[in-house]
Motif scaffolding. Structure first.
Motif, PDB file in Angstrom:
ATOM      1  N   GLY A   1      86.620  34.525  43.821  1.00 51.67           N
ATOM      2  CA  GLY A   1      85.359  34.195  43.142  1.00 51.67           C
ATOM      3  C   GLY A   1      84.549  35.443  42.837  1.00 51.67           C
ATOM      4  O   GLY A   1      83.934  35.569  41.775  1.00 51.67           O
ATOM      5  N   SER A   2      84.544  36.384  43.767  1.00 50.09           N
ATOM      6  CA  SER A   2      83.761  37.609  43.563  1.00 50.09           C
ATOM      7  C   SER A   2      84.342  38.424  42.413  1.00 50.09           C
ATOM      8  O   SER A   2      83.602  39.018  41.623  1.00 50.09           O
ATOM      9  N   VAL A   3      85.671  38.438  42.314  1.00 45.59           N
ATOM     10  CA  VAL A   3      86.304  39.158  41.206  1.00 45.59           C
ATOM     11  C   VAL A   3      86.097  38.380  39.902  1.00 45.59           C
ATOM     12  O   VAL A   3      85.759  38.955  38.870  1.00 45.59           O
TER      13      VAL A   3
ATOM     14  N   ARG B   1      88.219  27.278  41.950  1.00 49.49           N
ATOM     15  CA  ARG B   1      87.074  27.266  42.867  1.00 49.49           C
ATOM     16  C   ARG B   1      87.365  28.104  44.101  1.00 49.49           C
ATOM     17  O   ARG B   1      88.417  28.004  44.713  1.00 49.49           O
ATOM     18  N   GLY B   2      86.367  28.952  44.446  1.00 51.04           N
ATOM     19  CA  GLY B   2      86.464  29.730  45.675  1.00 51.04           C
ATOM     20  C   GLY B   2      85.535  29.120  46.709  1.00 51.04           C
ATOM     21  O   GLY B   2      85.721  27.998  47.160  1.00 51.04           O
ATOM     22  N   GLY B   3      84.463  29.842  47.045  1.00 61.30           N
ATOM     23  CA  GLY B   3      83.532  29.369  48.061  1.00 61.30           C
ATOM     24  C   GLY B   3      82.436  28.454  47.513  1.00 61.30           C
ATOM     25  O   GLY B   3      81.607  27.958  48.275  1.00 61.30           O
TER      26      GLY B   3
ATOM     27  N   GLU C   1      85.317  34.429  34.913  1.00 51.04           N
ATOM     28  CA  GLU C   1      84.724  33.183  35.424  1.00 51.04           C
ATOM     29  C   GLU C   1      85.684  31.996  35.343  1.00 51.04           C
ATOM     30  O   GLU C   1      85.290  30.884  34.979  1.00 51.04           O
ATOM     31  N   GLY C   2      86.936  32.247  35.664  1.00 50.73           N
ATOM     32  CA  GLY C   2      87.896  31.156  35.722  1.00 50.73           C
ATOM     33  C   GLY C   2      88.250  30.563  34.373  1.00 50.73           C
ATOM     34  O   GLY C   2      88.719  29.430  34.301  1.00 50.73           O
ATOM     35  N   THR C   3      88.061  31.311  33.295  1.00 52.03           N
ATOM     36  CA  THR C   3      88.381  30.765  31.963  1.00 52.03           C
ATOM     37  C   THR C   3      89.729  31.252  31.443  1.00 52.03           C
ATOM     38  O   THR C   3      90.223  30.725  30.450  1.00 52.03           O
TER      39      THR C   3
HETATM   40  C1  LIG Z   1      72.699  34.259  48.616  1.00 54.20           C
HETATM   41  C2  LIG Z   1      73.474  34.746  47.429  1.00 54.20           C
HETATM   42  C3  LIG Z   1      73.228  36.017  46.944  1.00 54.20           C
HETATM   43  C4  LIG Z   1      73.960  36.499  45.861  1.00 54.20           C
HETATM   44  N1  LIG Z   1      73.730  37.763  45.438  1.00 54.20           N
HETATM   45  C5  LIG Z   1      74.488  38.268  44.466  1.00 54.20           C
HETATM   46  C6  LIG Z   1      74.334  39.624  44.075  1.00 54.20           C
HETATM   47  O1  LIG Z   1      73.519  40.371  44.614  1.00 54.20           O
HETATM   48  N2  LIG Z   1      75.139  40.093  43.097  1.00 54.20           N
HETATM   49  C7  LIG Z   1      76.095  39.312  42.489  1.00 54.20           C
HETATM   50  O2  LIG Z   1      76.821  39.785  41.613  1.00 54.20           O
HETATM   51  N3  LIG Z   1      76.239  38.024  42.821  1.00 54.20           N
HETATM   52  C8  LIG Z   1      75.472  37.499  43.797  1.00 54.20           C
HETATM   53  N4  LIG Z   1      75.650  36.200  44.158  1.00 54.20           N
HETATM   54  C9  LIG Z   1      76.588  35.376  43.395  1.00 54.20           C
HETATM   55  C10 LIG Z   1      78.025  35.733  43.698  1.00 54.20           C
HETATM   56  O3  LIG Z   1      78.483  36.497  42.605  1.00 54.20           O
HETATM   57  C11 LIG Z   1      78.854  34.489  43.813  1.00 54.20           C
HETATM   58  O4  LIG Z   1      78.311  33.744  44.873  1.00 54.20           O
HETATM   59  C12 LIG Z   1      80.309  34.742  44.145  1.00 54.20           C
HETATM   60  O5  LIG Z   1      80.844  35.807  43.450  1.00 54.20           O
HETATM   61  C13 LIG Z   1      81.108  33.514  43.851  1.00 54.20           C
HETATM   62  O6  LIG Z   1      82.223  33.492  44.712  1.00 54.20           O
HETATM   63  P1  LIG Z   1      82.835  32.070  45.136  1.00 54.20           P
HETATM   64  O7  LIG Z   1      84.108  32.351  45.828  1.00 54.20           O
HETATM   65  O8  LIG Z   1      81.840  31.273  45.877  1.00 54.20           O
HETATM   66  O9  LIG Z   1      83.135  31.469  43.706  1.00 54.20           O
HETATM   67  P2  LIG Z   1      82.787  30.019  43.133  1.00 54.20           P
HETATM   68  O10 LIG Z   1      81.320  29.770  43.175  1.00 54.20           O
HETATM   69  O11 LIG Z   1      83.668  29.030  43.752  1.00 54.20           O
HETATM   70  O12 LIG Z   1      83.231  30.232  41.621  1.00 54.20           O
HETATM   71  C14 LIG Z   1      82.532  31.132  40.807  1.00 54.20           C
HETATM   72  C15 LIG Z   1      83.272  31.279  39.466  1.00 54.20           C
HETATM   73  O13 LIG Z   1      84.507  31.946  39.679  1.00 54.20           O
HETATM   74  C16 LIG Z   1      85.604  31.106  39.306  1.00 54.20           C
HETATM   75  N5  LIG Z   1      86.629  31.314  40.326  1.00 54.20           N
HETATM   76  C17 LIG Z   1      86.506  31.154  41.671  1.00 54.20           C
HETATM   77  N6  LIG Z   1      87.660  31.472  42.272  1.00 54.20           N
HETATM   78  C18 LIG Z   1      88.521  31.834  41.297  1.00 54.20           C
HETATM   79  C19 LIG Z   1      89.870  32.251  41.290  1.00 54.20           C
HETATM   80  N7  LIG Z   1      90.573  32.374  42.415  1.00 54.20           N
HETATM   81  N8  LIG Z   1      90.453  32.524  40.108  1.00 54.20           N
HETATM   82  C20 LIG Z   1      89.775  32.404  38.943  1.00 54.20           C
HETATM   83  N9  LIG Z   1      88.481  32.018  38.896  1.00 54.20           N
HETATM   84  C21 LIG Z   1      87.870  31.737  40.056  1.00 54.20           C
HETATM   85  C22 LIG Z   1      85.044  29.692  39.254  1.00 54.20           C
HETATM   86  O14 LIG Z   1      85.735  28.881  38.339  1.00 54.20           O
HETATM   87  C23 LIG Z   1      83.617  29.950  38.819  1.00 54.20           C
HETATM   88  O15 LIG Z   1      83.560  30.111  37.439  1.00 54.20           O
HETATM   89  C24 LIG Z   1      74.931  35.691  45.239  1.00 54.20           C
HETATM   90  C25 LIG Z   1      75.184  34.403  45.729  1.00 54.20           C
HETATM   91  C26 LIG Z   1      74.470  33.948  46.810  1.00 54.20           C
HETATM   92  C27 LIG Z   1      74.782  32.587  47.333  1.00 54.20           C
END
Ligand SMILES: Cc1cc2nc3c(=O)[nH]c(=O)nc-3n(C[C@H](O)[C@H](O)[C@H](O)COP(=O)(O)OP(=O)(O)OC[C@H]3O[C@@H](n4cnc5c(N)ncnc54)[C@H](O)[C@@H]3O)c2cc1C
Length: 495
Positions: A150-152, A75-77, A207-209
């Motif tokens: 999370g973005s990656v 989990r990231g953000g 996606e963290g799999t």
């Molecule tokens: C307002 C808004 C606009 C958005 N617009 C876009 C957009 O234009 N384009 C786009 O592509 N996305 C968009 N998103 C989605 C965006 O891709 C995700 O919000 C972001 O990438 C997830 O990052 P996070 O750290 O919150 O991950 P989380 O939500 O915590 O996790 C996302 C996934 O990544 C996995 N993960 C997280 N951290 C790790 C890690 N360290 N190692 C392995 N796996 C991990 C989790 O298990 C989960 O499957 C948007 C989101 C929001 C809220």
């Protein structure tokens, strides 16, 4: 078979004993925020939260739990839109949060790269690159809360993908930890490394799999010196594509964004009081084009003048406005952001989609979806908006009033995805699969490709402990289950 609650308690005991109580969260109020992302929450999960502060600590912690049947949820953000960071129902889950892994290890100005831990928030990484006189091209609408990890892991990418690509295109190296605690390499800093399979490329979008991303090396670019934007009123997506081609002919790679909006989308946003179209006419479609200048020897303003002139001369646009100042440029973007915001503010039923098609097929996709929705009747409104430069057009469908029903929502979603697939498109352009799009993925990918993906998963995670419901869930072991999207699924503050 041990009870999930006993397994969870044992995990908490072992981790707290080794790393101290602050490394593990167990109390109901503490773990409540970790029950899901912006899409799904799982109230039934037997979960605890591990908060390692380094890759080594994560590696050791996972090795300590290797014999416990506990699911591992990176989990990231928690800002994901596909349910990816949502723990499983019933089974014991260890949510591994990167919130204490927030060190930006270094920025190398000469090598144009940044090495940062997975928990660094994307907007913070962007600001650090700016301070160092460089530019991090990775961005998306969730940058204020999403982490680099999370973005990656979701292979994210927003409005500037047509210039910088998605996350996958911006990674040089990844440091990762496998489910059994094995630490894989450091985050490499090589711009050229042709040594067999690419771990970073496999982990991007996984996606963290497959593994925990603990640190990334990201490419940095020359910073933009200024940006210019214009809003064009035009007849339809075909004209928007022609205008984008013209912009690329005249401005080359300086073009950073091409955002298409249907009149139905801007009218909807205007009705919600969050957007106003700054044009005198009322065109059927709008295209927001933006370009940036990274060299002081390139005259971007002159290029934009030429673009406007040619666009009108060639009859591609009927109306247009060119931002004369930074405030006006941001004003044009507030129209595009207002469209997305209106969907968030809408309290009625809504269908959201995230398809992409090959660029040349965008007009057919839009026409096909429009005709399908119109044929359903009931005054349904289809709002089209998104990144036409990537063929990623979101179609959101709403009933006339918030109190009205949206019957056959699942069938409509499937129909829109089928139109995209029939044109060579995808069911998920940017938000990923998570729990949300598993059935759609199975409709999209041939069985042989799905089986190959499953074998890659098994090679990384033979015990199937890492996010087992994600992506593959209903292909076999659906350990996480898929709850209903929660009511405020898409409510969030924008950066
Ligand atoms: C307002 C808004 C606009 C958005 N617009 C876009 C957009 O234009 N384009 C786009 O592509 N996305 C968009 N998103 C989605 C965006 O891709 C995700 O919000 C972001 O990438 C997830 O990052 P996070 O750290 O919150 O991950 P989380 O939500 O915590 O996790 C996302 C996934 O990544 C996995 N993960 C997280 N951290 C790790 C890690 N360290 N190692 C392995 N796996 C991990 C989790 O298990 C989960 O499957 C948007 C989101 C929001 C809220």
């Amino acid at each position: 078979m041990r009870e999930a609650s006993a397994i969870r308690a044992e995990a908490v005991r072992r981790l707290a004993e080794r790393f101290g109580a602050s490394a593990v969260l167990d109390a109901p109020t503490q773990i409540a925020p970790y029950r899901g992302d912006l899409m799904y929450r799982q109230e039934e999960a037997e979960l605890c939260v591990f908060r390692p502060s380094s890759a080594e600590m994560l590696s050791e912690g996972l090795a300590l739990l290797a014999d416990l049947p506990i699911l591992l949820v990176p989990r990231g953000g928690g800002s994901g839109l596909a349910g990816g960071a949502t723990p499983g129902a019933g089974a014991a889950s260890l949510v591994v949060s990167t919130e204490r892994m927030r060190t930006l290890r270094r920025i190398d100005r000469d090598a144009c790269l940044m090495v940062a831990e997975a928990g660094v928030v994307l907007a913070e990484a962007q600001a650090a690159a700016r301070e160092a006189g460089l530019h991090l091209g990775l961005t998306h609408g969730g940058a204020g809360s999403a982490t680099l990890g999370g973005s990656v892991a979701t292979n994210a990418g927003g409005a500037n993908v047509l210039r910088h690509g998605m996350a996958r295109d911006q990674i040089l190296g990844i440091e990762a930890v496998l489910a059994d605690g094995t630490l894989i390499a450091g985050a490499a800093e090589l711009w050229k490394d042709n040594t067999g399979y690419s771990l970073p490329q496999l982990l991007a979008g996984s996606e963290g799999t497959l593994a925990f991303v603990t640190a990334v090396t990201l490419k940095l670019r020359a910073p933009p010196l200024d940006r210019q934007a214009a809003l064009f009123g035009l007849a339809g997506p075909a004209q928007a594509l022609a205008l984008l081609r013209l912009a690329r002919d005249l401005l080359g790679d300086a073009v950073t964004a091409a955002e298409l909006m249907s009149r139905s989308a801007t009218d909807f946003a205007a009705g919600m009081g969050v957007a106003k179209v700054p044009l005198e006419s009322a065109p059927g479609w709008l295209l927001l084009l933006e370009a940036e200048r990274t060299s002081r020897f390139f005259d971007l303003a002159a290029g934009f003048d030429a673009l406007l002139e040619a666009a009108f001369e060639e009859g591609l646009a009927g109306d247009g406005v060119f931002a004369q100042s930074e405030a006006q440029r941001l004003g044009l973007w507030s129209l595009r952001e207002g469209v997305a915001e209106a969907m968030d503010l809408w309290r009625g039923p809504i269908l959201r989609t995230d398809c992409a098609v090959p660029l040349g097929q965008v007009p057919r996709f839009v026409a096909g979806v429009d005709a399908h929705v119109a044929a359903l009747g009931g005054g349904l409104r289809a709002a089209f908006f998104g990144h036409i430069g990537d063929g990623n057009i979101h179609v959101n469908v709403m009933p006339p009033a918030p109190g009205d029903a949206l019957p056959g929502k699942a069938a409509l979603s499937e129909a829109i995805e089928s139109i995209a697939l029939s044109l060579g498109g995808t069911v998920s352009a940017e938000h990923g699969i998570g729990l949300h799009k598993r059935a759609a993925l199975r409709r999209m990918k041939p069985a042989a490709e799905l089986a190959l993906m499953g074998r890659i998963k098994s090679a990384f995670d033979p015990a199937n402990r890492l996010n087992p419901g994600n992506i593959f869930g209903s292909c076999g072991d659906d350990a996480k289950g898929a709850p209903e999207p929660h009511k405020d699924a898409f409510r969030c503050s924008r950066p």
